[in-house]
Design an enzyme around this catalytic site. Sequence first.
Site, PDB file in Angstrom:
ATOM      1  CB  THR A  57      -0.936   0.042   1.217  1.00  0.00           C
ATOM      2  OG1 THR A  57      -0.205  -0.381   2.361  1.00  0.00           O
ATOM      3  CG2 THR A  57      -2.120  -0.870   1.017  1.00  0.00           C
ATOM      4  CG  HIS A  86     -16.384 -25.074 -15.054  1.00  0.00           C
ATOM      5  ND1 HIS A  86     -16.366 -25.975 -14.013  1.00  0.00           N
ATOM      6  CD2 HIS A  86     -15.953 -23.906 -14.536  1.00  0.00           C
ATOM      7  CE1 HIS A  86     -15.927 -25.378 -12.933  1.00  0.00           C
ATOM      8  NE2 HIS A  86     -15.672 -24.114 -13.218  1.00  0.00           N
ATOM      9  CD  GLU A  87     -14.484 -20.956 -16.649  1.00  0.00           C
ATOM     10  OE1 GLU A  87     -15.011 -20.021 -16.012  1.00  0.00           O
ATOM     11  OE2 GLU A  87     -13.626 -21.710 -16.150  1.00  0.00           O
TER      12      GLU A  87
HETATM   13  P1  ADP Z   1       4.709  -1.472   1.340  1.00  0.00           P
HETATM   14  O1  ADP Z   1       5.960  -0.994   1.973  1.00  0.00           O
HETATM   15  O2  ADP Z   1       3.466  -0.900   1.955  1.00  0.00           O
HETATM   16  O3  ADP Z   1       4.611  -2.950   1.222  1.00  0.00           O
HETATM   17  P2  ADP Z   1       5.841  -0.165  -0.906  1.00  0.00           P
HETATM   18  O4  ADP Z   1       5.988   1.202  -0.379  1.00  0.00           O
HETATM   19  O5  ADP Z   1       7.065  -0.987  -0.914  1.00  0.00           O
HETATM   20  O6  ADP Z   1       4.690  -0.938  -0.167  1.00  0.00           O
HETATM   21  O7  ADP Z   1       5.225  -0.086  -2.363  1.00  0.00           O
HETATM   22  C1  ADP Z   1       5.790  -0.723  -3.458  1.00  0.00           C
HETATM   23  C2  ADP Z   1       5.656   0.094  -4.699  1.00  0.00           C
HETATM   24  O8  ADP Z   1       4.308   0.237  -5.063  1.00  0.00           O
HETATM   25  C3  ADP Z   1       6.169   1.497  -4.536  1.00  0.00           C
HETATM   26  O9  ADP Z   1       7.526   1.563  -4.809  1.00  0.00           O
HETATM   27  C4  ADP Z   1       5.358   2.275  -5.540  1.00  0.00           C
HETATM   28  O10 ADP Z   1       5.920   2.186  -6.822  1.00  0.00           O
HETATM   29  C5  ADP Z   1       4.052   1.537  -5.560  1.00  0.00           C
HETATM   30  N1  ADP Z   1       3.081   2.182  -4.681  1.00  0.00           N
HETATM   31  C6  ADP Z   1       2.538   1.651  -3.567  1.00  0.00           C
HETATM   32  N2  ADP Z   1       1.664   2.493  -2.999  1.00  0.00           N
HETATM   33  C7  ADP Z   1       1.650   3.606  -3.762  1.00  0.00           C
HETATM   34  C8  ADP Z   1       0.945   4.845  -3.682  1.00  0.00           C
HETATM   35  N3  ADP Z   1       0.071   5.113  -2.687  1.00  0.00           N
HETATM   36  N4  ADP Z   1       1.178   5.763  -4.629  1.00  0.00           N
HETATM   37  C9  ADP Z   1       2.048   5.515  -5.630  1.00  0.00           C
HETATM   38  N5  ADP Z   1       2.742   4.377  -5.754  1.00  0.00           N
HETATM   39  C10 ADP Z   1       2.553   3.416  -4.840  1.00  0.00           C
HETATM   40 ZN    ZN Z   2     -14.992 -22.571 -12.057  1.00  0.00          ZN
END
Ligand code: ADP
Ligand code: ZN
Length: 619
Positions: free
Chosen positions: A209, A429-430
């Site tokens: 995130t 199935h699908e």
């Molecule tokens: P976490 O530490 O929460 O697991 P990261 O900060 O390592 O996540 O996020 C990994 C990558 O995902 C970042 O380097 C960025 O490129 C992208 N990313 C994640 N969240 C955002 C956000 N809110 N805005 C822009 N890019 C993001």
């Molecule tokens: Zn299925």
Amino acid sequence: MDRLRKQQWMFSLAYVVAAALALYFFQAAIATPAPRRVSYSQFWSEVRAGRVTAVHVTEREFVGALKSDPSRRKRELIAATRLPGIDETALIKELEGRGVDLSGRIEVRSWWTELFLVWLLPLLVLGLIWGYGMRRMAQGAGPLSFGRNRAKIYDDSSRIEVTFADVAGIDEAKAELQEIVDFLKNPQKYQRLGGRIPKGVLLVGPPGTGKTLLARAVAGEAKVPFFSISGSEFVEMFVGLGAARVRDLFEQAKQKAPCIVFIDELDAIGKSRSAGRGLIMSHDEREQTLNQLLVEMDGFDSSKGVIIMGATNTPEVLDPALLRAGRFDRQVVIDRPDLQGREAILAVHARKLKLAPDVDLHKIAARTPGMVGADLANIANEAALLAARRGAERVEMRDFEEAIDRVMLGLEKKSRVMTDAEKRRVAYHEAGHALVALSLPHADPVHRLSIIPRTVGALGHMLQLPTQERYLMTRPQLEDQIAVMLGGRAAEDIVYDGEVSTGAADDLHRATELARQMVTRFGMSERLGHLTYGNPLASQFLKGPFQFEERNYSERTAEMIDDEVRAILDGLYAKVKRILATRRPDLERVVARLLEKETLDAQELRALVSAPVAASSPA
Ligand code: ADP
Ligand code: ZN
Ligand code: MG
């Protein structure tokens, strides 16, 4: 002391094995080849035959080098013991006469040198290293960590390029951290009024995130040095190193204040001391490291301008001592981004791409509910790669569509050969999933139907597209969701007259899991009432396939739960079969088209099915 003993033992044992191996190879490499022993008279007949090029005379023997034979790599040596009491002057003369080199340049080391070089010296060196390791351990450090050069691992990136502009979709968190930025930029302003700045800020949120990103952005905004260390880096074999590193980290940070100390994946060290044993890191190691961290956090005041930031996705497992006032006393929660947030994040990552005018970031955001920043960054990157592979000038919408499928479903695997019969079965199935989804009022609309196998997951797929973000699910919604999951199996059941296949295993698993949650967690069963059963918190420590649940109900209740889950599934399965039986003509039409085209989108599908399609009503 006991632990130390054990460690030293393990170290010594491993060391002896390693040393023996090293010694063996060393000797194989360095030792002179042993000369071939021959009799006195044999030696001299070789000399007279002119096959000896050099002779070395030692106190006890003659060593002769045979003329080198180009086919052999090493030159061959022969040796004969000198006979006592024999006058060898004549023999020496003869050697001189034959032009044999007598200067003793054959590299045969004396008995003593040999012993020293091949045995004593290496043993001495090995012994010294061993002793050093033992002493290091007694001092409470890793045996093979040399001095304090570990300090280099802290990432003191004083010139961090990341700013708040690179972080999108988590505006509340950004607003909360703005205060920290202000403080770092201008500490005096805050201290003038006697206020105390928070010492530690904990970023809490699911993986991907943007916690790490946000911490860096704070440093980038405030233009201060950023020391970071990740909890997973503390996974060390020997006790004591983690604590030493924490000490180092804080020492360095104090010298560079104002700055940020960032401890990523804090849960790896900060697990509650009462919680279960760590699987990788030893219990002791974690505890020592955690204690050191607590000591360091208490040991300085934030007025010096050092702000500690931490990040975790499992705050529940953190030791309460870490969250006490004066430590990580402020928590900033980072949620999965909502629709707008996802669009904003996509915009950030699309800045670096050359987009075609048809790219609609809003649509992409709508197709990716539940995805986090890291997933979206991944999708943007995949799309760019796909466009490049096509040799296109710009990234188009279809690249994004394919990128989403890749991230969600894996690569297309057209090469996988399925028989026609298998294909037909997958199509039924699908189509079964899709028709059920079209018939139920609370099911999400169908986005696409496909029988192209993907590397991840099933042989085909039916994608639904939620019309909007959901924060709550009602009971009818859950039931319809389960019904859609059962649609695939039910279609096979009807069409093949009960001859079902393995293809529904995953559907059934998910349906069962959801029904069980309805009973045990959401209180949606009349018989079991508005109670929860089992303690899901216990499963926080072991994620993934090893989910354990603390059972706090009786055997009899367990039976009732099973019965209720079964009743829910059976009821829904009967309903699904009824739906499909009445729509059999639709089913056949969709399958025929699907076999022909392999992929159908929502419009194509709707054109194929007869009238009463239930309008999907969003919650
Ligand atoms: P976490 O530490 O929460 O697991 P990261 O900060 O390592 O996540 O996020 C990994 C990558 O995902 C970042 O380097 C960025 O490129 C992208 N990313 C994640 N969240 C955002 C956000 N809110 N805005 C822009 N890019 C993001
Ligand atoms: Zn299925
Ligand atoms: Mg991270």
